[in-house]
Scaffold this motif. Sequence first.
Motif, PDB file in Angstrom:
ATOM      1  N   ALA A  34      -4.124   7.912  14.480  1.00  0.00           N
ATOM      2  CA  ALA A  34      -3.437   8.879  15.334  1.00  0.00           C
ATOM      3  C   ALA A  34      -2.749   8.135  16.468  1.00  0.00           C
ATOM      4  O   ALA A  34      -3.328   7.207  17.051  1.00  0.00           O
ATOM      5  N   ALA A  35      -1.539   8.532  16.799  1.00  0.00           N
ATOM      6  CA  ALA A  35      -0.744   7.812  17.805  1.00  0.00           C
ATOM      7  C   ALA A  35      -1.261   7.981  19.219  1.00  0.00           C
ATOM      8  O   ALA A  35      -0.767   7.323  20.131  1.00  0.00           O
ATOM      9  N   SER A  36      -2.246   8.838  19.430  1.00  0.00           N
ATOM     10  CA  SER A  36      -2.869   8.952  20.747  1.00  0.00           C
ATOM     11  C   SER A  36      -4.297   9.452  20.589  1.00  0.00           C
ATOM     12  O   SER A  36      -4.638  10.124  19.608  1.00  0.00           O
ATOM     13  N   ASP A  37      -5.128   9.134  21.573  1.00  0.00           N
ATOM     14  CA  ASP A  37      -6.511   9.608  21.546  1.00  0.00           C
ATOM     15  C   ASP A  37      -6.589  11.122  21.646  1.00  0.00           C
ATOM     16  O   ASP A  37      -7.498  11.749  21.084  1.00  0.00           O
ATOM     17  N   GLN A  38      -5.652  11.725  22.393  1.00  0.00           N
ATOM     18  CA  GLN A  38      -5.662  13.173  22.527  1.00  0.00           C
ATOM     19  C   GLN A  38      -5.415  13.840  21.181  1.00  0.00           C
ATOM     20  O   GLN A  38      -6.073  14.825  20.825  1.00  0.00           O
ATOM     21  N   MET A  39      -4.484  13.311  20.396  1.00  0.00           N
ATOM     22  CA  MET A  39      -4.256  13.871  19.066  1.00  0.00           C
ATOM     23  C   MET A  39      -5.443  13.578  18.152  1.00  0.00           C
ATOM     24  O   MET A  39      -5.780  14.393  17.288  1.00  0.00           O
ATOM     25  N   ALA A  40      -6.085  12.441  18.347  1.00  0.00           N
ATOM     26  CA  ALA A  40      -7.286  12.137  17.556  1.00  0.00           C
ATOM     27  C   ALA A  40      -8.382  13.167  17.805  1.00  0.00           C
ATOM     28  O   ALA A  40      -9.153  13.509  16.896  1.00  0.00           O
ATOM     29  N   LEU A  41      -8.445  13.683  19.020  1.00  0.00           N
ATOM     30  CA  LEU A  41      -9.435  14.726  19.319  1.00  0.00           C
ATOM     31  C   LEU A  41      -9.172  15.968  18.456  1.00  0.00           C
ATOM     32  O   LEU A  41     -10.110  16.588  17.931  1.00  0.00           O
ATOM     33  N   GLY A  42      -7.896  16.319  18.299  1.00  0.00           N
ATOM     34  CA  GLY A  42      -7.566  17.428  17.406  1.00  0.00           C
ATOM     35  C   GLY A  42      -7.916  17.132  15.967  1.00  0.00           C
ATOM     36  O   GLY A  42      -8.346  18.023  15.214  1.00  0.00           O
ATOM     37  N   VAL A  43      -7.762  15.860  15.558  1.00  0.00           N
ATOM     38  CA  VAL A  43      -8.155  15.445  14.212  1.00  0.00           C
ATOM     39  C   VAL A  43      -9.648  15.692  14.007  1.00  0.00           C
ATOM     40  O   VAL A  43     -10.078  16.198  12.958  1.00  0.00           O
ATOM     41  N   TYR A  44     -10.451  15.358  15.007  1.00  0.00           N
ATOM     42  CA  TYR A  44     -11.897  15.564  14.912  1.00  0.00           C
ATOM     43  C   TYR A  44     -12.214  17.024  14.593  1.00  0.00           C
ATOM     44  O   TYR A  44     -13.042  17.322  13.718  1.00  0.00           O
ATOM     45  N   ARG A  45     -11.556  17.917  15.295  1.00  0.00           N
ATOM     46  CA  ARG A  45     -11.856  19.336  15.086  1.00  0.00           C
ATOM     47  C   ARG A  45     -11.463  19.778  13.676  1.00  0.00           C
ATOM     48  O   ARG A  45     -12.228  20.485  13.005  1.00  0.00           O
ATOM     49  N   PRO A  88      -4.046  17.535  21.845  1.00  0.00           N
ATOM     50  CA  PRO A  88      -5.060  17.757  20.810  1.00  0.00           C
ATOM     51  C   PRO A  88      -4.654  18.840  19.819  1.00  0.00           C
ATOM     52  O   PRO A  88      -4.919  18.708  18.607  1.00  0.00           O
ATOM     53  N   ALA A  89      -4.009  19.897  20.309  1.00  0.00           N
ATOM     54  CA  ALA A  89      -3.608  20.988  19.408  1.00  0.00           C
ATOM     55  C   ALA A  89      -2.651  20.494  18.336  1.00  0.00           C
ATOM     56  O   ALA A  89      -2.735  20.900  17.167  1.00  0.00           O
ATOM     57  N   SER A  90      -1.719  19.615  18.710  1.00  0.00           N
ATOM     58  CA  SER A  90      -0.763  19.111  17.715  1.00  0.00           C
ATOM     59  C   SER A  90      -1.445  18.176  16.729  1.00  0.00           C
ATOM     60  O   SER A  90      -1.102  18.153  15.542  1.00  0.00           O
ATOM     61  N   GLY A  91      -2.441  17.403  17.179  1.00  0.00           N
ATOM     62  CA  GLY A  91      -3.196  16.566  16.254  1.00  0.00           C
ATOM     63  C   GLY A  91      -4.001  17.404  15.284  1.00  0.00           C
ATOM     64  O   GLY A  91      -4.132  17.062  14.101  1.00  0.00           O
ATOM     65  N   TYR A  92      -4.529  18.503  15.780  1.00  0.00           N
ATOM     66  CA  TYR A  92      -5.286  19.442  14.934  1.00  0.00           C
ATOM     67  C   TYR A  92      -4.399  20.012  13.832  1.00  0.00           C
ATOM     68  O   TYR A  92      -4.770  20.014  12.650  1.00  0.00           O
ATOM     69  N   ARG A  93      -3.207  20.472  14.208  1.00  0.00           N
ATOM     70  CA  ARG A  93      -2.288  21.049  13.202  1.00  0.00           C
ATOM     71  C   ARG A  93      -1.846  19.992  12.192  1.00  0.00           C
ATOM     72  O   ARG A  93      -1.762  20.266  10.985  1.00  0.00           O
ATOM     73  N   ALA A  94      -1.553  18.787  12.675  1.00  0.00           N
ATOM     74  CA  ALA A  94      -1.112  17.727  11.769  1.00  0.00           C
ATOM     75  C   ALA A  94      -2.211  17.361  10.774  1.00  0.00           C
ATOM     76  O   ALA A  94      -1.947  17.146   9.582  1.00  0.00           O
ATOM     77  N   MET A  95      -3.451  17.323  11.242  1.00  0.00           N
ATOM     78  CA  MET A  95      -4.553  16.978  10.345  1.00  0.00           C
ATOM     79  C   MET A  95      -4.788  18.087   9.332  1.00  0.00           C
ATOM     80  O   MET A  95      -5.099  17.813   8.154  1.00  0.00           O
ATOM     81  N   ARG A 117       0.839  -1.197   0.000  1.00  0.00           N
ATOM     82  CA  ARG A 117       0.000   0.000   0.000  1.00  0.00           C
ATOM     83  C   ARG A 117       0.877   1.251   0.000  1.00  0.00           C
ATOM     84  O   ARG A 117       2.021   1.232   0.477  1.00  0.00           O
ATOM     85  N   PRO A 118       0.342   2.362  -0.531  1.00  0.00           N
ATOM     86  CA  PRO A 118       1.115   3.609  -0.505  1.00  0.00           C
ATOM     87  C   PRO A 118       1.490   3.987   0.924  1.00  0.00           C
ATOM     88  O   PRO A 118       0.729   3.760   1.872  1.00  0.00           O
ATOM     89  N   LEU A 119       2.699   4.556   1.080  1.00  0.00           N
ATOM     90  CA  LEU A 119       3.183   4.974   2.398  1.00  0.00           C
ATOM     91  C   LEU A 119       3.228   6.502   2.433  1.00  0.00           C
ATOM     92  O   LEU A 119       4.203   7.113   2.007  1.00  0.00           O
ATOM     93  N   PRO A 120       2.181   7.135   2.949  1.00  0.00           N
ATOM     94  CA  PRO A 120       2.146   8.600   2.955  1.00  0.00           C
ATOM     95  C   PRO A 120       3.143   9.170   3.963  1.00  0.00           C
ATOM     96  O   PRO A 120       3.592   8.488   4.895  1.00  0.00           O
ATOM     97  N   GLU A 121       3.457  10.432   3.794  1.00  0.00           N
ATOM     98  CA  GLU A 121       4.287  11.125   4.776  1.00  0.00           C
ATOM     99  C   GLU A 121       3.488  11.279   6.067  1.00  0.00           C
ATOM    100  O   GLU A 121       2.284  11.558   6.044  1.00  0.00           O
ATOM    101  N   ALA A 122       4.164  11.087   7.199  1.00  0.00           N
ATOM    102  CA  ALA A 122       3.474  11.118   8.493  1.00  0.00           C
ATOM    103  C   ALA A 122       3.897  12.336   9.302  1.00  0.00           C
ATOM    104  O   ALA A 122       5.020  12.382   9.814  1.00  0.00           O
ATOM    105  N   PRO A 123       3.030  13.337   9.432  1.00  0.00           N
ATOM    106  CA  PRO A 123       3.353  14.466  10.312  1.00  0.00           C
ATOM    107  C   PRO A 123       3.348  14.009  11.766  1.00  0.00           C
ATOM    108  O   PRO A 123       2.703  13.018  12.117  1.00  0.00           O
ATOM    109  N   ARG A 124       4.072  14.757  12.596  1.00  0.00           N
ATOM    110  CA  ARG A 124       4.169  14.390  14.003  1.00  0.00           C
ATOM    111  C   ARG A 124       3.482  15.421  14.891  1.00  0.00           C
ATOM    112  O   ARG A 124       3.414  16.600  14.562  1.00  0.00           O
TER     113      ARG A 124
END
Length: 337
Positions: A245-256, A224-231, A212-219
């Motif tokens: 997402a490597a953590s639920d807290q970052m996933a919360l930022g993804v949601y936003r 949550p704020a860092s997950g938001y910026r990465a998304m 499968r394609p291997l996309p670039e992975a932001p960190r």
Amino acid sequence: MERLRRPSLRDVAERAGASVQTVSRVANGEPNVTDGLRHRVLTAMNELGYRPNAAARAIRRGAFNTIGVVYHDLVSVGVHRSVAAISKSAADHGFATTLMPIAVTSSQAADGAFMRLGEMAVDAIVVVLPERFKAIESLHIPPGVPTVVIGPPVLAGAAAVDFDQQLGARLAVEHLLSLGHDTVHHIGGPASSYAAESRLSVWATTLRGRDRPLPEAPRGDWTPASGYRAMQTLLERDRPSAIFAASDQMALGVYRAVQEAGLRIPHDISVVGFDDVAEAAMYAPPLTTIAEDWAELGRQAVQAVLEFQAGATPPSVTLPTRLVARDSTAPPTGHRS
């Protein structure tokens, strides 16, 4: 004002009409004291307000019933829950815990914490090791002090207790692929983290193994704020259909970020987190994530301490992780019937 003198064993002995040796045996919970005499001694202790000298008793017994816990900070969910689990299990086994934070993850800072704990007389040290210590091979465990690492088995002479980070990451990626997503985008944790690096490595290996394609992975940095910026970064490049997402807290930022982009979870983008924090089931929609048994982690860490005290060498323990499927994942739009 003259300082009041604390009552002594001799004071208790005189009040109870017993020998100092008998009072000492009662204070230490030793046998060979008749019930009537023990009652008289305990009554005298209460009347005089006598308190046994715990430090002196510990020195005589060679045990302090205290576990020292070394950690970097309580910001990340993993560290916070690790410390809580260890403290709870320690208390269940009659141990107190002494917390020793260190400002930076360096061998010098850790050695300083070990030294201070040694001076405070602890039976064992538990090191919560989410971050990579610089020159970890130069860490000096205090001689004769059993040490347990919460993390990978990287410290010579110490037992290790950790979650199966690789299994959890593989379950997350395979779950999304099994739903029909062509690939999975990853938002990684900080490069300094053992757990984050393990999750990122398994994500990449799993995708390569499926061609499968291997996309670039932001960190991010677990927040949550860092997950938001990465998304936001991922959405600017293209529109991924699946996020691990490597953590639920970052996933919360993804949601936003997804919501602000006018998209929906899981209709447009599926999301999987890691940790299964208490709030994960309350996300809208409830978050699919990888769960870890933190209570068991605390029990295993304290069990290792008990085995050390019994003269055994406890094995390193890897605890399983598991997928908790909720409503944040679904087949991509084109694969739905």
